[in-house]
Structures are given as structure tokens and as C-alpha cells.
Design a protein around this motif. Structure first.
Motif, PDB file in Angstrom:
ATOM      1  N   ILE A  60       9.474   1.897   8.633  1.00  0.00           N
ATOM      2  CA  ILE A  60       9.886   1.071   9.777  1.00  0.00           C
ATOM      3  C   ILE A  60       8.904  -0.099   9.958  1.00  0.00           C
ATOM      4  CG2 ILE A  60      10.098   1.039  12.308  1.00  0.00           C
ATOM      5  CD1 ILE A  60      11.171   3.965  12.087  1.00  0.00           C
ATOM      6  N   LEU A  61       7.614   0.205   9.892  1.00  0.00           N
ATOM      7  CA  LEU A  61       6.615  -0.857  10.103  1.00  0.00           C
ATOM      8  C   LEU A  61       6.714  -1.921   9.006  1.00  0.00           C
ATOM      9  CD1 LEU A  61       3.597   1.318  11.307  1.00  0.00           C
ATOM     10  CD2 LEU A  61       5.158  -0.069  12.710  1.00  0.00           C
ATOM     11  N   LYS A  62       6.934  -1.478   7.767  1.00  0.00           N
ATOM     12  CA  LYS A  62       7.102  -2.437   6.668  1.00  0.00           C
ATOM     13  C   LYS A  62       8.345  -3.295   6.883  1.00  0.00           C
ATOM     14  CE  LYS A  62       4.731  -0.506   2.694  1.00  0.00           C
ATOM     15  NZ  LYS A  62       4.961   0.782   2.019  1.00  0.00           N
ATOM     16  N   GLN A  63       9.415  -2.651   7.378  1.00  0.00           N
ATOM     17  CA  GLN A  63      10.649  -3.396   7.624  1.00  0.00           C
ATOM     18  C   GLN A  63      10.436  -4.435   8.727  1.00  0.00           C
ATOM     19  OE1 GLN A  63      13.059   0.225   8.228  1.00  0.00           O
ATOM     20  NE2 GLN A  63      14.517  -0.635   6.767  1.00  0.00           N
ATOM     21  N   LEU A  64       9.731  -4.043   9.781  1.00  0.00           N
ATOM     22  CA  LEU A  64       9.460  -5.000  10.856  1.00  0.00           C
ATOM     23  C   LEU A  64       8.668  -6.182  10.311  1.00  0.00           C
ATOM     24  CD1 LEU A  64       8.533  -2.621  13.844  1.00  0.00           C
ATOM     25  CD2 LEU A  64      10.643  -3.939  13.572  1.00  0.00           C
ATOM     26  N   GLU A  65       7.643  -5.884   9.533  1.00  0.00           N
ATOM     27  CA  GLU A  65       6.798  -6.951   8.982  1.00  0.00           C
ATOM     28  C   GLU A  65       7.596  -7.871   8.075  1.00  0.00           C
ATOM     29  OE1 GLU A  65       3.653  -4.829   7.030  1.00  0.00           O
ATOM     30  OE2 GLU A  65       2.649  -4.305   8.921  1.00  0.00           O
ATOM     31  N   SER A  66       8.413  -7.282   7.211  1.00  0.00           N
ATOM     32  CA  SER A  66       9.134  -8.142   6.257  1.00  0.00           C
ATOM     33  C   SER A  66      10.185  -9.007   6.962  1.00  0.00           C
ATOM     34  CB  SER A  66       9.764  -7.309   5.136  1.00  0.00           C
ATOM     35  OG  SER A  66      10.837  -6.560   5.653  1.00  0.00           O
ATOM     36  N   HIS A  67      10.600  -8.581   8.155  1.00  0.00           N
ATOM     37  CA  HIS A  67      11.516  -9.424   8.938  1.00  0.00           C
ATOM     38  C   HIS A  67      10.763 -10.352   9.880  1.00  0.00           C
ATOM     39  CE1 HIS A  67      14.385  -6.383   7.508  1.00  0.00           C
ATOM     40  NE2 HIS A  67      15.308  -7.311   7.692  1.00  0.00           N
ATOM     41  N   GLY A  68       9.445 -10.401   9.742  1.00  0.00           N
ATOM     42  CA  GLY A  68       8.634 -11.314  10.562  1.00  0.00           C
ATOM     43  C   GLY A  68       8.429 -10.830  11.987  1.00  0.00           C
ATOM     44  N   LEU A  69       8.769  -9.566  12.251  1.00  0.00           N
ATOM     45  CA  LEU A  69       8.668  -9.045  13.622  1.00  0.00           C
ATOM     46  C   LEU A  69       7.283  -8.428  13.819  1.00  0.00           C
ATOM     47  CD1 LEU A  69      12.264  -7.502  13.872  1.00  0.00           C
ATOM     48  CD2 LEU A  69      11.507  -9.775  14.573  1.00  0.00           C
ATOM     49  N   TRP A  70       6.300  -9.287  13.919  1.00  0.00           N
ATOM     50  CA  TRP A  70       4.907  -8.846  14.073  1.00  0.00           C
ATOM     51  C   TRP A  70       4.634  -8.514  15.518  1.00  0.00           C
ATOM     52  CZ3 TRP A  70       2.097  -7.817   9.861  1.00  0.00           C
ATOM     53  CH2 TRP A  70       2.534  -8.376   8.643  1.00  0.00           C
ATOM     54  N   TRP A  71       4.002  -7.396  15.733  1.00  0.00           N
ATOM     55  CA  TRP A  71       3.736  -6.938  17.091  1.00  0.00           C
ATOM     56  C   TRP A  71       2.336  -7.352  17.538  1.00  0.00           C
ATOM     57  CZ3 TRP A  71       4.658  -4.165  12.731  1.00  0.00           C
ATOM     58  CH2 TRP A  71       3.591  -3.445  12.190  1.00  0.00           C
ATOM     59  N   ASP A  72       2.127  -7.300  18.840  1.00  0.00           N
ATOM     60  CA  ASP A  72       0.823  -7.620  19.412  1.00  0.00           C
ATOM     61  C   ASP A  72       0.035  -6.334  19.626  1.00  0.00           C
ATOM     62  OD1 ASP A  72       1.154 -10.519  19.872  1.00  0.00           O
ATOM     63  OD2 ASP A  72       2.761  -9.872  21.215  1.00  0.00           O
TER      64      ASP A  72
END
Ligand code: GLU
Ligand code: ZN
Length: 303
Positions: A60-72
Motif C-alpha cells: 500500500i505504501l509503495k502504491q501511494l508513493e508511486s501515485h505521488g501521494l506522499w504523506w506528512d
């Protein structure tokens, strides 16, 4: 700089990789936060080991990152929060708001989702579920709020839900209690999530009240429930019905499809642009008012 009061969050359970339905929820909460110059947090809801899939958090975290959805900031893992949940449970117990319930599965099933308070006055062994006692006055269990997408919502906890479980018979803290404690702990101001949780919101608002999280001078949390993405058979996309994971390598296309599904009207040439450019366009042009107000909307046919 003015401190940002907006704090949004995405709170996936690591039961499988992100599919189109979870991507639209992540994207909507990310864009609403960015559009309001707010923070966007990610919390891993790994509170139910039997339902979890090993490796899902990493995926999930890799998917978020690859979609540019970086968290704070740092990730929060619910598996590391037992202390806080225990404290909340103790507070509710000390306030006389709970009771143990040993009704079996069959009895609960026969009640059809509306618990009848059977164990309120019974002596029950400690190896049982713990329920939250709803107020005696019917008007006090009427919960209303304005959903930013679905509009005014009303539920009477007494007639629609009944005293609900806050600690399960298997010893696990319930989703309702954990999510309430964590959203408050993280000072979340805006909860944007799937419409399958719309009818859980009154329980969470009620728990906030019981735990004394909100007084007259604190701003209430804002909620927005995004329609569920459904497949051609009308089922919610989920691991159970084998919804495919969002494909790695087509991030731009997935984001564009998600924006289109959220009725943000992305220009077609954006489809082949970079993830960063797509998200920048979407943040600048974000309109939560465009999201359909239906409970469910068909996913694009490729998923
Ligand atoms: N962990 C929940 C889920 O994946 C979402 C919780 C929430 O957003 O409140 O369905
Ligand atoms: Zn019972």
C-alpha cells in the motif's frame, strides 16, 4: 506562517493492495488536504491480524508513493496504540458507560444488526465483549451531522444500532473505538473516506462525546463520504470479490481515471502527463462539490 488547522488522513487496513475504490478515497482525501494547504497523514489500521495480508502495508505504501501521494509526518500504526485504546476503554468503564455481553454469534445474527440491550443488567463473565451503553433518553441518541458530500445525515443510535461493541469478544479493540481515539490523537480535522463508513460516523461522534473530546468551543470534525466504486455486478470493489490492485506502471492513467470518476473533469491530454503534473492540476482545480452524491458509482470498465 499561519499554522495549518486542516489535517486530513487516509487510514487503510492492510488487508490487500489498493484497488480502484481505495485509490479514489486516498486521492480525494489527499487532494482536499492539499487544496486547503493542510496536512495529510497516513495511518495503518493493523488492528485485526486475522484479516491482514502479510506484506500488504508495504504494498500500500509503495502504491501511494508511486501515485505521488506522499504523506506528512510519521506513519501511525494502530498495532502500537493499545495503551491509548486501553486508557479510553478504562475511562468509559469508569464513567459507567459500558457493560460486558456474552451473547453468542447466533443470537446477535438473529437480532439483525440491532442489539437489544439483553446483557445490560446481567452478570457476565469477563471473557466477553464490551458494549457501550447508549443514553436512556431517546433524543440523546439522535445524531446528526452535515456530510460535505452526502449532505445532512441523521441516525438514531438507539433504534438503528443499539449498544455497540467497543471491545470484541476475541479481545481486540473495535474499529469504532480505535478510529475515534486515533483521529482525535492526530488532531484530524477532515475525514474523507468511503461511503461504507457513513453509517459508522454517528457511533464515532457519540464516542467523541462520551470521551469528552469535543466541547462547545472546539470545532467538530468534518466528514465527507466518497461513493463506493462498484463492479459490473454492483458489488463494492474489495479483496473478497477479487478487485484487481491498481496496476503499477499505469499510475498516470489510474490517477486520471480516478479524477474522472470523482467528476473533476481532468483534461484528456493530462492522461499521459507525469504523476506530479496530474496532482498539481487536480489540487488547483479540486472541487469536492463535483463528487457524485450517490452511495455507489460504477468503476471504469478496465478495473
Ligand atoms: N481502515 C478502514 C478501512 O480500510 C477505514 C477507516 C476510516 O477511514 O475511518 O476500511
Ligand atoms: Zn449480550
Amino acid at each position: 506562517m499561519k499554522p495549518s488547522a486542516y489535517i486530513g488522513r487516509f487510514a487503510p487496513s492492510p488487508t490487500g493492495p489498493l484497488h480502484f475504490g481505495s485509490l479514489v478515497c486516498a486521492l480525494a482525501s489527499f487532494l482536499d488536504a492539499r487544496h486547503h494547504h493542510g496536512k495529510w497523514l497516513v495511518r495503518i489500521e493493523d488492528l485485526d491480524p486475522p484479516r491482514e495480508l502479510s506484506g500488504a502495508t508495504t504494498t500500500i505504501l509503495k502504491q501511494l508513493e508511486s501515485h505521488g501521494l506522499w504523506w506528512d509526518g510519521d506513519l501511525l500504526y494502530q498495532s502500537q496504540r493499545s495503551e491509548a485504546y486501553r486508557a479510553a476503554l478504562t475511562q468509559l468503564q469508569d464513567d459507567g458507560l459500558t457493560y460486558t455481553c456474552d451473547c453468542n454469534r447466533q443470537r446477535i445474527a438473529e437480532l439483525g444488526g440491532l442489539y437489544d440491550g439483553h446483557c445490560r443488567q446481567r452478570e457476565v463473565s469477563s471473557e466477553s465483549a464490551i458494549r457501550l451503553r447508549l443514553p436512556d433518553r431517546d433524543s440523546d441518541s439522535e445524531i446528526t451531522f452535515d456530510d460535505l458530500i452526502m449532505g445532512p445525515y441523521r441516525q438514531n443510535l438507539d433504534s438503528d444500532v443499539g449498544d455497540f461493541v467497543i471491545k470484541r469478544r476475541d479481545g481486540l479493540i473495535s474499529y469504532q473505538l480505535a478510529v475515534t481515539v486515533d483521529d482525535y490523537f492526530q488532531r484530524v480535522s477532515h475525514i474523507i473516506r468511503g461511503a461504507d463508513l457513513l453509517d459508522s460516523t454517528p457511533r464515532q461522534l457519540y464516542l467523541q462525546r462520551c470521551l469528552g473530546f469535543f466541547s462547545a468551543d472546539t470545532a467538530p470534525m468534518q466528514y465527507a463520504h466518497v461513493p463506493l466504486a462498484i463492479n459490473a455486478e454492483g458489488q463494492k470493489l474489495s479483496k473478497q470479490n477479487h478487485a484487481p490492485a491498481v496496476i503499477s506502471g499505469s499510475e498516470s492513467k489510474s490517477l486520471w481515471q480516478a479524477l474522472k470518476w470523482l467528476q473533476q473533469a481532468p483534461p484528456s491530454e493530462l492522461q499521459s502527463d507525469s504523476v506530479e503534473n496530474i496532482l498539481n492540476w487536480a489540487t488547483a482545480n479540486w472541487s469536492i462539490a463535483n463528487i457524485p452524491t450517490k452511495m455507489a458509482v460504477a468503476a471504469p470498465s478496465y478495473v
